[in-house]
Motif scaffolding. Structure first.
Motif, PDB file in Angstrom:
ATOM      1  N   ARG A  59       0.835  -1.190   0.000  1.00  0.00           N
ATOM      2  CA  ARG A  59       0.000   0.000   0.000  1.00  0.00           C
ATOM      3  C   ARG A  59       0.875   1.247   0.000  1.00  0.00           C
ATOM      4  O   ARG A  59       1.975   1.245   0.514  1.00  0.00           O
ATOM      5  N   LYS A  60       0.343   2.302  -0.590  1.00  0.00           N
ATOM      6  CA  LYS A  60       1.042   3.581  -0.675  1.00  0.00           C
ATOM      7  C   LYS A  60       0.261   4.632   0.084  1.00  0.00           C
ATOM      8  O   LYS A  60      -0.933   4.470   0.355  1.00  0.00           O
ATOM      9  N   GLU A  78      -4.078   1.326  -2.568  1.00  0.00           N
ATOM     10  CA  GLU A  78      -3.287   0.847  -3.692  1.00  0.00           C
ATOM     11  C   GLU A  78      -2.815   2.049  -4.497  1.00  0.00           C
ATOM     12  O   GLU A  78      -3.466   3.091  -4.527  1.00  0.00           O
ATOM     13  N   GLU A  79      -1.675   1.934  -5.157  1.00  0.00           N
ATOM     14  CA  GLU A  79      -1.038   3.069  -5.826  1.00  0.00           C
ATOM     15  C   GLU A  79      -1.995   3.851  -6.724  1.00  0.00           C
ATOM     16  O   GLU A  79      -2.085   5.078  -6.632  1.00  0.00           O
ATOM     17  N   GLU A  80      -2.708   3.183  -7.609  1.00  0.00           N
ATOM     18  CA  GLU A  80      -3.589   3.884  -8.542  1.00  0.00           C
ATOM     19  C   GLU A  80      -4.717   4.604  -7.813  1.00  0.00           C
ATOM     20  O   GLU A  80      -5.123   5.703  -8.214  1.00  0.00           O
ATOM     21  N   GLU A  81      -5.238   4.004  -6.745  1.00  0.00           N
ATOM     22  CA  GLU A  81      -6.291   4.653  -5.946  1.00  0.00           C
ATOM     23  C   GLU A  81      -5.775   5.941  -5.323  1.00  0.00           C
ATOM     24  O   GLU A  81      -6.461   6.964  -5.320  1.00  0.00           O
ATOM     25  N   VAL A 116      -3.137   7.797  -6.267  1.00  0.00           N
ATOM     26  CA  VAL A 116      -2.842   8.807  -7.288  1.00  0.00           C
ATOM     27  C   VAL A 116      -4.138   9.489  -7.716  1.00  0.00           C
ATOM     28  O   VAL A 116      -4.209  10.720  -7.804  1.00  0.00           O
ATOM     29  N   ARG A 117      -5.176   8.721  -7.965  1.00  0.00           N
ATOM     30  CA  ARG A 117      -6.459   9.282  -8.397  1.00  0.00           C
ATOM     31  C   ARG A 117      -7.057  10.195  -7.318  1.00  0.00           C
ATOM     32  O   ARG A 117      -7.446  11.332  -7.594  1.00  0.00           O
ATOM     33  N   THR A 132      -4.893  13.346  -6.719  1.00  0.00           N
ATOM     34  CA  THR A 132      -5.056  14.304  -7.815  1.00  0.00           C
ATOM     35  C   THR A 132      -6.357  15.068  -7.650  1.00  0.00           C
ATOM     36  O   THR A 132      -6.384  16.303  -7.749  1.00  0.00           O
ATOM     37  N   ARG A 174       0.018  14.288 -11.973  1.00  0.00           N
ATOM     38  CA  ARG A 174      -0.143  12.884 -11.594  1.00  0.00           C
ATOM     39  C   ARG A 174       1.218  12.184 -11.425  1.00  0.00           C
ATOM     40  O   ARG A 174       1.396  11.397 -10.504  1.00  0.00           O
ATOM     41  N   GLU A 175       2.169  12.512 -12.272  1.00  0.00           N
ATOM     42  CA  GLU A 175       3.500  11.913 -12.151  1.00  0.00           C
ATOM     43  C   GLU A 175       4.214  12.434 -10.904  1.00  0.00           C
ATOM     44  O   GLU A 175       4.890  11.680 -10.211  1.00  0.00           O
ATOM     45  N   ARG A 182       2.697  10.578  -8.078  1.00  0.00           N
ATOM     46  CA  ARG A 182       3.143   9.179  -8.087  1.00  0.00           C
ATOM     47  C   ARG A 182       4.562   9.039  -7.531  1.00  0.00           C
ATOM     48  O   ARG A 182       4.848   8.146  -6.745  1.00  0.00           O
TER      49      ARG A 182
END
Length: 63
Positions: A2-3, A23-26, A28-29, A32, A48-49, A52
């Protein structure tokens, strides 16, 4: 793994204390969306980068 993203790591005038983890994508979303809605950033691939690359591993909680 997890992040997490912690606004306290990036001092701002609003003194935001939000912590987002998952989770990483969650993360980041959600981070953002938060950066746009609360901190006035523009949603972009660069933002976003940046989010991340600034994520940290969340340390597991032991019961």
């Amino acid at each position: 793994m997890r992040k997490k993203m912690d606004c306290r790591d990036y001092p701002s005038e609003s003194k935001c204390s939000l912590v987002i983890s998952g989770e990483e994508e969650e993360v980041v979303r959600a981070a953002t969306d938060h950066a746009v809605a609360v901190h006035g950033h523009e949603d972009s691939p660069e933002l976003r980068e940046q989010i991340r690359t600034s994520l940290k591993n969340e340390m597991p909680q032991h019961a």
